[in-house]
Design a protein around this motif. Structure first.
Motif, PDB file in Angstrom:
ATOM      1  N   VAL A   1       0.885  -1.196  -0.135  1.00 19.56           N
ATOM      2  CA  VAL A   1      -0.029   0.014   0.020  1.00 19.56           C
ATOM      3  C   VAL A   1       0.787   1.341  -0.128  1.00 19.56           C
ATOM      4  CG1 VAL A   1      -1.851   1.290   1.305  1.00 19.56           C
ATOM      5  CG2 VAL A   1      -1.932  -1.349   1.288  1.00 19.56           C
ATOM      6  N   PHE A   2       0.602   2.120  -0.821  1.00 18.82           N
ATOM      7  CA  PHE A   2       1.678   3.293  -1.051  1.00 18.82           C
ATOM      8  C   PHE A   2       0.610   4.666  -0.551  1.00 18.82           C
ATOM      9  CE2 PHE A   2       2.864   7.178  -3.437  1.00 18.82           C
ATOM     10  CZ  PHE A   2       4.294   7.237  -3.074  1.00 18.82           C
ATOM     11  N   SER A   3      -0.499   4.628  -0.504  1.00 17.93           N
ATOM     12  CA  SER A   3      -1.485   5.687  -0.195  1.00 17.93           C
ATOM     13  C   SER A   3      -2.942   5.325  -0.244  1.00 17.93           C
ATOM     14  CB  SER A   3      -1.303   6.930  -1.065  1.00 17.93           C
ATOM     15  OG  SER A   3      -2.178   7.988  -0.681  1.00 17.93           O
ATOM     16  N   THR A   4      -3.690   5.678   0.743  1.00 15.06           N
ATOM     17  CA  THR A   4      -5.155   5.426   0.500  1.00 15.06           C
ATOM     18  C   THR A   4      -5.626   7.055   1.119  1.00 15.06           C
ATOM     19  OG1 THR A   4      -5.289   4.917   3.191  1.00 15.06           O
ATOM     20  CG2 THR A   4      -5.025   3.112   1.585  1.00 15.06           C
ATOM     21  N   ALA A   5      -5.004   8.027   0.825  1.00 15.87           N
ATOM     22  CA  ALA A   5      -5.672   9.375   0.947  1.00 15.87           C
ATOM     23  C   ALA A   5      -6.990   9.440   0.189  1.00 15.87           C
ATOM     24  CB  ALA A   5      -4.723  10.413   0.486  1.00 15.87           C
ATOM     25  N   PRO A   6      -7.941  10.264   0.680  1.00 21.72           N
ATOM     26  CA  PRO A   6      -9.166  10.161  -0.003  1.00 21.72           C
ATOM     27  C   PRO A   6      -9.190  11.174  -1.389  1.00 21.72           C
ATOM     28  CG  PRO A   6      -9.205  11.638   1.871  1.00 21.72           C
ATOM     29  CD  PRO A   6      -7.962  10.979   1.811  1.00 21.72           C
ATOM     30  N   TYR A   7     -10.026  10.781  -2.316  1.00 24.43           N
ATOM     31  CA  TYR A   7     -10.496  11.675  -3.338  1.00 24.43           C
ATOM     32  C   TYR A   7     -11.050  12.941  -2.734  1.00 24.43           C
ATOM     33  CZ  TYR A   7     -10.393   8.187  -6.814  1.00 24.43           C
ATOM     34  OH  TYR A   7      -9.849   6.988  -7.732  1.00 24.43           O
ATOM     35  N   VAL A   8     -10.945  14.211  -3.261  1.00 23.18           N
ATOM     36  CA  VAL A   8     -11.381  15.384  -2.910  1.00 23.18           C
ATOM     37  C   VAL A   8     -12.085  16.089  -3.883  1.00 23.18           C
ATOM     38  CG1 VAL A   8      -9.637  15.878  -1.213  1.00 23.18           C
ATOM     39  CG2 VAL A   8      -9.302  16.618  -3.734  1.00 23.18           C
ATOM     40  N   VAL A   9     -12.956  17.099  -3.910  1.00 20.57           N
ATOM     41  CA  VAL A   9     -13.709  17.900  -4.682  1.00 20.57           C
ATOM     42  C   VAL A   9     -13.105  19.126  -5.050  1.00 20.57           C
ATOM     43  CG1 VAL A   9     -16.040  18.624  -5.462  1.00 20.57           C
ATOM     44  CG2 VAL A   9     -15.667  16.815  -3.543  1.00 20.57           C
ATOM     45  N   ALA A  10     -12.980  19.519  -6.335  1.00 21.50           N
ATOM     46  CA  ALA A  10     -12.382  20.795  -7.001  1.00 21.50           C
ATOM     47  C   ALA A  10     -13.641  21.508  -7.411  1.00 21.50           C
ATOM     48  CB  ALA A  10     -11.530  20.613  -8.099  1.00 21.50           C
ATOM     49  N   VAL A  11     -13.350  22.770  -6.865  1.00 25.90           N
ATOM     50  CA  VAL A  11     -14.611  23.778  -7.174  1.00 25.90           C
ATOM     51  C   VAL A  11     -14.070  24.892  -7.622  1.00 25.90           C
ATOM     52  CG1 VAL A  11     -16.621  24.752  -5.965  1.00 25.90           C
ATOM     53  CG2 VAL A  11     -15.941  22.630  -4.995  1.00 25.90           C
ATOM     54  N   PRO A  12     -14.858  25.593  -8.719  1.00 26.34           N
ATOM     55  CA  PRO A  12     -14.242  27.064  -9.235  1.00 26.34           C
ATOM     56  C   PRO A  12     -14.403  28.014  -7.932  1.00 26.34           C
ATOM     57  CG  PRO A  12     -15.928  25.893 -10.693  1.00 26.34           C
ATOM     58  CD  PRO A  12     -16.017  25.059  -9.536  1.00 26.34           C
ATOM     59  N   GLU A  13     -13.470  28.608  -7.937  1.00 30.33           N
ATOM     60  CA  GLU A  13     -13.298  29.917  -7.086  1.00 30.33           C
ATOM     61  C   GLU A  13     -14.447  30.686  -6.649  1.00 30.33           C
ATOM     62  OE1 GLU A  13     -12.567  33.687  -5.065  1.00 30.33           O
ATOM     63  OE2 GLU A  13     -12.906  33.265  -7.169  1.00 30.33           O
ATOM     64  N   SER A  14     -15.205  30.840  -7.924  1.00 29.56           N
ATOM     65  CA  SER A  14     -16.533  31.646  -7.971  1.00 29.56           C
ATOM     66  C   SER A  14     -17.688  30.927  -7.805  1.00 29.56           C
ATOM     67  CB  SER A  14     -16.336  32.494  -9.191  1.00 29.56           C
ATOM     68  OG  SER A  14     -16.221  31.415 -10.330  1.00 29.56           O
ATOM     69  N   HIS A  15     -17.618  29.681  -7.557  1.00 33.17           N
ATOM     70  CA  HIS A  15     -18.772  28.760  -7.302  1.00 33.17           C
ATOM     71  C   HIS A  15     -19.601  28.854  -6.172  1.00 33.17           C
ATOM     72  CE1 HIS A  15     -21.265  25.189  -7.286  1.00 33.17           C
ATOM     73  NE2 HIS A  15     -21.122  25.090  -8.570  1.00 33.17           N
ATOM     74  N   PRO A  16     -20.801  28.899  -5.681  1.00 31.68           N
ATOM     75  CA  PRO A  16     -21.381  29.061  -4.735  1.00 31.68           C
ATOM     76  C   PRO A  16     -20.860  27.904  -3.600  1.00 31.68           C
ATOM     77  CG  PRO A  16     -23.176  29.139  -6.358  1.00 31.68           C
ATOM     78  CD  PRO A  16     -21.720  28.835  -6.973  1.00 31.68           C
ATOM     79  N   PHE A  17     -20.361  26.822  -3.832  1.00 27.81           N
ATOM     80  CA  PHE A  17     -20.015  25.866  -3.113  1.00 27.81           C
ATOM     81  C   PHE A  17     -18.456  26.224  -2.662  1.00 27.81           C
ATOM     82  CE2 PHE A  17     -22.373  22.139  -5.068  1.00 27.81           C
ATOM     83  CZ  PHE A  17     -23.622  22.670  -4.335  1.00 27.81           C
ATOM     84  N   ALA A  18     -17.835  27.161  -3.166  1.00 30.68           N
ATOM     85  CA  ALA A  18     -16.693  27.306  -2.679  1.00 30.68           C
ATOM     86  C   ALA A  18     -16.124  27.717  -1.133  1.00 30.68           C
ATOM     87  CB  ALA A  18     -16.089  28.613  -3.619  1.00 30.68           C
ATOM     88  N   ASP A  19     -17.407  28.450  -0.518  1.00 31.00           N
ATOM     89  CA  ASP A  19     -17.428  28.937   0.757  1.00 31.00           C
ATOM     90  C   ASP A  19     -17.493  27.722   1.723  1.00 31.00           C
ATOM     91  OD1 ASP A  19     -16.689  31.414   0.273  1.00 31.00           O
ATOM     92  OD2 ASP A  19     -18.647  31.988  -0.124  1.00 31.00           O
ATOM     93  N   ARG A  20     -18.122  26.552   1.240  1.00 29.34           N
ATOM     94  CA  ARG A  20     -18.362  25.378   2.093  1.00 29.34           C
ATOM     95  C   ARG A  20     -16.999  24.602   2.657  1.00 29.34           C
ATOM     96  NH1 ARG A  20     -23.134  23.132   0.139  1.00 29.34           N
ATOM     97  NH2 ARG A  20     -23.091  21.286   1.531  1.00 29.34           N
ATOM     98  N   THR A  21     -17.300  24.164   3.694  1.00 25.77           N
ATOM     99  CA  THR A  21     -16.065  23.284   4.250  1.00 25.77           C
ATOM    100  C   THR A  21     -15.867  21.745   3.804  1.00 25.77           C
ATOM    101  OG1 THR A  21     -17.509  22.678   6.260  1.00 25.77           O
ATOM    102  CG2 THR A  21     -16.187  24.538   6.527  1.00 25.77           C
TER     103      THR A  21
END
Length: 300
Positions: A159-179
Motif C-alpha cells: 500500500v502506497f497511499s489511501t488518501a481520499p478523493y477530494v472535490v475541486a470547485v471553481p473559486e467563484s462557485h457558490p460551493f466555494a465557501d463550504r467546508t
C-alpha cells in the motif's frame, strides 16, 4: 517469421505512410512495401487498405500493433538487464505508473532524487493502472504504481497511499465557501465525471447508489488532470485524486473534502523476479517522503 516484417509494420503504423516508415528504417519505400506484403502473406490477414498511394490500417492492424508494442517493451527490458550484467551494477531504473502520479508527482520526486543519484537513468512510463499491472506481471519494469484492484499475479503489492478523493470547485462557485461537500451536492450542480472505464468511476457510482443519490455529469474525462483544468475554467465541479489536487494547485480552484470519504487506493507493485538495489530503494524512499509532504496539504 522474420522480425524485420514487424519492424516495417510498426514503422508504418507510427509514421502513417510507407514513405515515412522508409525514412525511419533507413530503407527504400519499395523495400518496406515488400516487407509489408510478406507479413500479410504469412499472417493470412489484410493489415492495410491501399488506395491511391495511401495506406489505412485495418482493425486487425491495430490489434497486431498492441501485441508488437508488448514485444518491444520486453526487448527493452532485455537490453536493460543485459546492461546491468555487463556493468555489474544498476545504472537504470524502469518505472511505470498511473497518470495521477506520473504527470506531476514522480517528476517532482525525480528532481529531488537526481541530486543524490545523478548517474542513474530513470525510464518513466505513464499508462493506465491495468497496463502498469500487465507490465509488472510480465516482469518488464522495476516497480510501478497502480490503483487497486488487481487481476494478475507475479508481483508483490504494498500500500502506497489511501488518501481520499477530494472535490475541486471553481473559486467563484457558490460551493466555494463550504467546508466540505457531499454526493447530494454534486447532483445539484454541473458535474465533471470520470469516464465509465476509470477505476474511480465505479467507486463513485457505488457510493452514490448506497446514498440514494443520482448524479448526472455535464462533462466526462478519464483523468483528474483535465478534470481539474475544466474546473479551473469554470465548467463545473469534479471529484479528483489528492495528488492532482495538491500539485496542480491554483488560486482559481478551491479543494474541499468529500463526504462520505472515498479512498484513492494506490499501491506500489514490484515484479517478483526483478532484483532490488540501493538506487531503487532510495528512489522509492524519496517518493514516500514526498508523498507525506504533498498529502499534508490536503484540506481536512
Amino acid at each position: 517469421m522474420n522480425l524485420s516484417y514487424f519492424a516495417a509494420f510498426r514503422a508504418v503504423m507510427m509514421a502513417g505512410t510507407v514513405s515515412g516508415a522508409a525514412q525511419i528504417l533507413g530503407r527504400s519505400q519499395p523495400a518496406v512495401s515488400r516487407l509489408l506484403d510478406k507479413l500479410e502473406y504469412e499472417l493470412g490477414v489484410q493489415l492495410f487498405e491501399r488506395r491511391k498511394g495511401l495506406v489505412t490500417p485495418t482493425p486487425q492492424a491495430h490489434a497486431l500493433l498492441t501485441e508488437i508494442e508488448r514485444a518491444y517493451v520486453s526487448l527493452d527490458s532485455l537490453r536493460t538487464s543485459a546492461l546491468r550484467l555487463t556493468k555489474g551494477e544498476v545504472s537504470e531504473i524502469s518505472v511505470a505508473t498511473m497518470p495521477a502520479l506520473g504527470i506531476d508527482f514522480i517528476p517532482y520526486a525525480l528532481s529531488q532524487y537526481h541530486s543524490d543519484w545523478p548517474n542513474i537513468k530513470v525510464t518513466l512510463t505513464v499508462r493506465t493502472s491495468a497496463r502498469v499491472e500487465e507490465y509488472a506481471a510480465a516482469q518488464q519494469i522495476d516497480f510501478g504504481f497502480a490503483e487497486m484492484p488487481y487481476r494478475r499475479s507475479g508481483f508483490k503489492v504494498e500500500v502506497f497511499s489511501t488518501a481520499p478523493y477530494v472535490v475541486a470547485v471553481p473559486e467563484s462557485h457558490p460551493f466555494a465557501d463550504r467546508t466540505s461537500l457531499g454526493l447530494e451536492d454534486l447532483s445539484n450542480t454541473r458535474f465533471i465525471s470520470y469516464s465509465a472505464f476509470a477505476p474511480g468511476r465505479n467507486l463513485f457510482d457505488q457510493a452514490s447508489r448506497s446514498s440514494g443519490v443520482e448524479t448526472d455529469y455535464t462533462y466526462e474525462t478519464n483523468l483528474s488532470a483535465p478534470a481539474y483544468s475544466m474546473v479551473k475554467r469554470g465548467l463545473g465541479v469534479a471529484i479528483i485524486d489528492p495528488f492532482t489536487a495538491v500539485l496542480q494547485k491554483s488560486e482559481q480552484v478551491r479543494v474541499l473534502p468529500l463526504a462520505p470519504t472515498i479512498p484513492f487506493r494506490v499501491s506500489l507493485i514490484r515484479p517478483e523476479t526483478r532484483p532490488s538495489s540501493p538506487a531503487m530503494e532510495a528512489l522509492i524512499e524519496t517518493m514516500r517522503e514526498l508523498k507525506e509532504r504533498v498529502l499534508s496539504e490536503l484540506p481536512v
